[in-house]
Motif scaffolding. Structure first.
Motif, PDB file in Angstrom:
ATOM      1  N   ASP A 134     -99.670 -11.112  68.723  1.00 28.73           N
ATOM      2  CA  ASP A 134     -98.447 -11.911  68.681  1.00 28.73           C
ATOM      3  C   ASP A 134     -98.008 -12.320  70.089  1.00 28.73           C
ATOM      4  OD1 ASP A 134     -96.163 -13.004  67.197  1.00 28.73           O
ATOM      5  OD2 ASP A 134     -95.003 -11.459  68.220  1.00 28.73           O
ATOM      6  N   ARG A 135     -98.139 -11.399  71.026  1.00 26.74           N
ATOM      7  CA  ARG A 135     -97.753 -11.719  72.407  1.00 26.74           C
ATOM      8  C   ARG A 135     -98.654 -12.788  73.002  1.00 26.74           C
ATOM      9  NH1 ARG A 135     -97.080  -7.217  77.234  1.00 26.74           N
ATOM     10  NH2 ARG A 135     -96.108  -8.618  78.784  1.00 26.74           N
ATOM     11  N   ARG A 136     -99.953 -12.698  72.728  1.00 30.27           N
ATOM     12  CA  ARG A 136    -100.877 -13.698  73.251  1.00 30.27           C
ATOM     13  C   ARG A 136    -100.597 -15.069  72.635  1.00 30.27           C
ATOM     14  NH1 ARG A 136    -107.055 -12.151  72.829  1.00 30.27           N
ATOM     15  NH2 ARG A 136    -106.215 -10.495  74.195  1.00 30.27           N
ATOM     16  N   ALA A 137    -100.284 -15.094  71.351  1.00 33.54           N
ATOM     17  CA  ALA A 137     -99.976 -16.366  70.703  1.00 33.54           C
ATOM     18  C   ALA A 137     -98.730 -16.995  71.298  1.00 33.54           C
ATOM     19  CB  ALA A 137     -99.807 -16.148  69.200  1.00 33.54           C
ATOM     20  N   ARG A 138     -97.739 -16.172  71.626  1.00 32.91           N
ATOM     21  CA  ARG A 138     -96.523 -16.716  72.237  1.00 32.91           C
ATOM     22  C   ARG A 138     -96.803 -17.265  73.638  1.00 32.91           C
ATOM     23  NH1 ARG A 138     -91.571 -12.533  70.843  1.00 32.91           N
ATOM     24  NH2 ARG A 138     -91.649 -12.770  68.563  1.00 32.91           N
ATOM     25  N   ARG A 139     -97.640 -16.572  74.384  1.00 26.53           N
ATOM     26  CA  ARG A 139     -97.963 -17.064  75.729  1.00 26.53           C
ATOM     27  C   ARG A 139     -98.681 -18.405  75.660  1.00 26.53           C
ATOM     28  NH1 ARG A 139    -100.143 -11.923  79.329  1.00 26.53           N
ATOM     29  NH2 ARG A 139     -98.108 -10.888  79.585  1.00 26.53           N
ATOM     30  N   ARG A 140     -99.607 -18.536  74.742  1.00 23.94           N
ATOM     31  CA  ARG A 140    -100.317 -19.805  74.599  1.00 23.94           C
ATOM     32  C   ARG A 140     -99.364 -20.925  74.219  1.00 23.94           C
ATOM     33  NH1 ARG A 140    -105.823 -18.168  71.259  1.00 23.94           N
ATOM     34  NH2 ARG A 140    -106.838 -16.990  72.971  1.00 23.94           N
ATOM     35  N   ALA A 141     -98.440 -20.614  73.311  1.00 28.73           N
ATOM     36  CA  ALA A 141     -97.484 -21.640  72.906  1.00 28.73           C
ATOM     37  C   ALA A 141     -96.573 -22.023  74.061  1.00 28.73           C
ATOM     38  CB  ALA A 141     -96.662 -21.145  71.714  1.00 28.73           C
ATOM     39  N   GLY A 142     -96.186 -21.014  74.892  1.00 25.71           N
ATOM     40  CA  GLY A 142     -95.309 -21.306  76.027  1.00 25.71           C
ATOM     41  C   GLY A 142     -96.020 -22.062  77.129  1.00 25.71           C
ATOM     42  N   SER A 143     -97.306 -21.746  77.376  1.00 30.77           N
ATOM     43  CA  SER A 143     -98.028 -22.437  78.442  1.00 30.77           C
ATOM     44  C   SER A 143     -98.369 -23.865  78.075  1.00 30.77           C
ATOM     45  CB  SER A 143     -99.326 -21.676  78.763  1.00 30.77           C
ATOM     46  OG  SER A 143    -100.159 -21.620  77.618  1.00 30.77           O
ATOM     47  N   ALA A 144     -98.567 -24.106  76.791  1.00 26.35           N
ATOM     48  CA  ALA A 144     -98.854 -25.470  76.370  1.00 26.35           C
ATOM     49  C   ALA A 144     -97.657 -26.370  76.622  1.00 26.35           C
ATOM     50  CB  ALA A 144     -99.252 -25.493  74.899  1.00 26.35           C
ATOM     51  N   GLY A 145     -96.473 -25.940  76.257  1.00 31.92           N
ATOM     52  CA  GLY A 145     -95.231 -26.693  76.497  1.00 31.92           C
ATOM     53  C   GLY A 145     -95.203 -28.012  75.735  1.00 31.92           C
ATOM     54  N   PRO A 146     -94.084 -28.714  75.806  1.00 33.10           N
ATOM     55  CA  PRO A 146     -93.989 -30.000  75.109  1.00 33.10           C
ATOM     56  C   PRO A 146     -94.788 -31.072  75.834  1.00 33.10           C
ATOM     57  CG  PRO A 146     -91.986 -29.568  76.341  1.00 33.10           C
ATOM     58  CD  PRO A 146     -92.826 -28.339  76.454  1.00 33.10           C
ATOM     59  N   VAL A 147     -95.356 -31.973  75.112  1.00 34.85           N
ATOM     60  CA  VAL A 147     -96.141 -33.073  75.699  1.00 34.85           C
ATOM     61  C   VAL A 147     -95.190 -34.082  76.318  1.00 34.85           C
ATOM     62  CG1 VAL A 147     -97.783 -34.919  75.210  1.00 34.85           C
ATOM     63  CG2 VAL A 147     -97.919 -32.738  73.960  1.00 34.85           C
ATOM     64  N   PRO A 148     -95.322 -34.395  77.649  1.00 33.26           N
ATOM     65  CA  PRO A 148     -94.392 -35.333  78.288  1.00 33.26           C
ATOM     66  C   PRO A 148     -94.572 -36.745  77.757  1.00 33.26           C
ATOM     67  CG  PRO A 148     -96.197 -34.766  79.772  1.00 33.26           C
ATOM     68  CD  PRO A 148     -96.337 -33.895  78.586  1.00 33.26           C
ATOM     69  N   VAL A 149     -93.432 -37.408  77.562  1.00 35.69           N
ATOM     70  CA  VAL A 149     -93.443 -38.785  77.073  1.00 35.69           C
ATOM     71  C   VAL A 149     -93.411 -39.716  78.266  1.00 35.69           C
ATOM     72  CG1 VAL A 149     -92.252 -40.490  75.670  1.00 35.69           C
ATOM     73  CG2 VAL A 149     -92.266 -38.081  74.982  1.00 35.69           C
ATOM     74  N   PRO A 150     -94.351 -40.647  78.441  1.00 32.30           N
ATOM     75  CA  PRO A 150     -94.342 -41.552  79.596  1.00 32.30           C
ATOM     76  C   PRO A 150     -93.141 -42.470  79.606  1.00 32.30           C
ATOM     77  CG  PRO A 150     -96.003 -42.223  77.990  1.00 32.30           C
ATOM     78  CD  PRO A 150     -95.505 -40.892  77.540  1.00 32.30           C
ATOM     79  N   ALA A 151     -92.561 -42.623  80.776  1.00 33.06           N
ATOM     80  CA  ALA A 151     -91.364 -43.464  80.889  1.00 33.06           C
ATOM     81  C   ALA A 151     -91.745 -44.941  80.757  1.00 33.06           C
ATOM     82  CB  ALA A 151     -90.671 -43.227  82.237  1.00 33.06           C
ATOM     83  N   ALA A 152     -90.882 -45.706  80.118  1.00 32.11           N
ATOM     84  CA  ALA A 152     -91.121 -47.152  79.902  1.00 32.11           C
ATOM     85  C   ALA A 152     -90.869 -47.902  81.189  1.00 32.11           C
ATOM     86  CB  ALA A 152     -90.217 -47.679  78.804  1.00 32.11           C
ATOM     87  N   GLU A 153     -91.760 -48.864  81.527  1.00 31.97           N
ATOM     88  CA  GLU A 153     -91.598 -49.659  82.741  1.00 31.97           C
ATOM     89  C   GLU A 153     -90.423 -50.633  82.589  1.00 31.97           C
ATOM     90  OE1 GLU A 153     -95.150 -51.649  83.599  1.00 31.97           O
ATOM     91  OE2 GLU A 153     -96.354 -49.833  83.904  1.00 31.97           O
ATOM     92  N   PRO A 154     -89.625 -50.793  83.657  1.00 32.62           N
ATOM     93  CA  PRO A 154     -88.492 -51.722  83.557  1.00 32.62           C
ATOM     94  C   PRO A 154     -88.965 -53.173  83.464  1.00 32.62           C
ATOM     95  CG  PRO A 154     -88.770 -50.932  85.802  1.00 32.62           C
ATOM     96  CD  PRO A 154     -89.723 -50.160  84.980  1.00 32.62           C
TER      97      PRO A 154
END
Length: 294
Positions: free
Chosen positions: A269-289
């Motif tokens: 369970d601890r290893r699964a939590r670490r993997r989930a935390g290290s993956a993190g949310p996928v960054p959304v690219p900012a839209a060009e003005p």
């Protein structure tokens, strides 16, 4: 509601561990004559049991023989002869015969309310001893009386409470362990977080096994403490340890297995939590003005 029901089933499963182990041991180990005799058979080679048998048989023979002023010399000679006899195959056969008869008597006493004190008759041992000494041409060996030297196994005042407890354990023998397993599996399947449920179940069963181990050790101390003065505590301790060996082995196995499963589940369970935390949310690219039109 699902969490509450899951927790309740897991708690009940863990509470059933001590009575489940005790009932299975009483039904399949103590309640079976063949297994009982096989368990007691190795004790015939133990020095504590051999010494206790030699003392008891010697006392029985000397109580039937009048030797006058040579009593000490005759007693020492008889004791040496009996002690030597306890190392033979004939003694082991007599020991098994006496234990089978004693176990049958105990079972009858536990199932019959009219039964009285249960004793172990050492007459077969004395008879085989006399036969061997006579074959060895020991003087006056054929005059050794085969007295029914009895060793008390269960006193009459102990049978009342033992009957009730033994009946309950006999009935619960096949069902109590099965109920513990079914409740544990049901609690884990109902759990919202199953890894935590598995960890809790394993730790709870390990705790129940530890309590059963402590109860077994405490019962041994109380049993030896309440023995009559003439009974060998070393021999009684050896008998108690032999009878409870299967129970103690199963108890320690459940304890080690529970701790191992709990540790493995916690690490997973601890290893699964670490993997989930290290993956993190996928960054959304900012839209060009957008450029203003001229």
């Amino acid at each position: 509601m699902r969490k509450v029901l899951s927790a309740l089933l897991i708690v009940l499963a863990c509470v059933l561990v001590p009575p489940a182990g005790l009932s299975a041991w009483a039904r399949y180990e103590i309640g079976d004559t063949g297994r009982y005799v096989a368990t007691m058979a190795p004790l015939a080679e133990g020095p504590d049991v051999q010494g206790a048998i030699a003392d008891t048989v010697t006392d029985g023979i000397m109580s039937e023989v009048e030797v006058g002023p040579l009593e000490a010399e005759v007693r020492a000679y008889v004791h040496r002869a009996v002690r030597s006899f306890t190392g033979t195959e004939a003694f082991r056969a007599a020991w098994n015969t006496a234990n089978r008869a004693a176990h049958d008597a105990v079972l009858r006493a536990l199932h019959d309310d009219r039964a009285d004190t249960v004793t172990l008759d050492l007459a077969p041992v004395t008879a085989r001893l006399r036969t061997r000494l006579a074959d060895d041409r020991v003087p006056m060996a054929d005059r050794i009386p085969v007295a029914h030297t009895e060793v008390t196994v269960l006193r009459a005042q102990e049978l009342g409470s033992l009957r009730k407890g033994f009946h309950v354990l006999e009935i619960a023998g096949p069902w109590c362990p099965l109920a513990a397993v079914v409740l544990a599996v049901g609690g884990i399947l109902l759990a919202v977080r199953r890894r935590r449920a598995v960890t809790a179940t394993a730790l709870g069963m390990a705790l129940g096994a530890a309590l059963l181990a402590l109860a077994t050790a405490a019962a041994r101390a109380l049993t030896l403490e309440n023995l009559p003065e003439h009974v060998s505590r070393a021999a009684a301790g050896a008998v108690y340890d032999a009878l409870t060996e299967t129970l103690r082995t199963a108890t320690w196995s459940i304890l080690v297995l529970g701790l191992t499963v709990a540790l493995a589940t916690w690490l997973t369970d601890r290893r699964a939590r670490r993997r989930a935390g290290s993956a993190g949310p996928v960054p959304v690219p900012a839209a060009e003005p957008t450029r203003a039109r001229a």
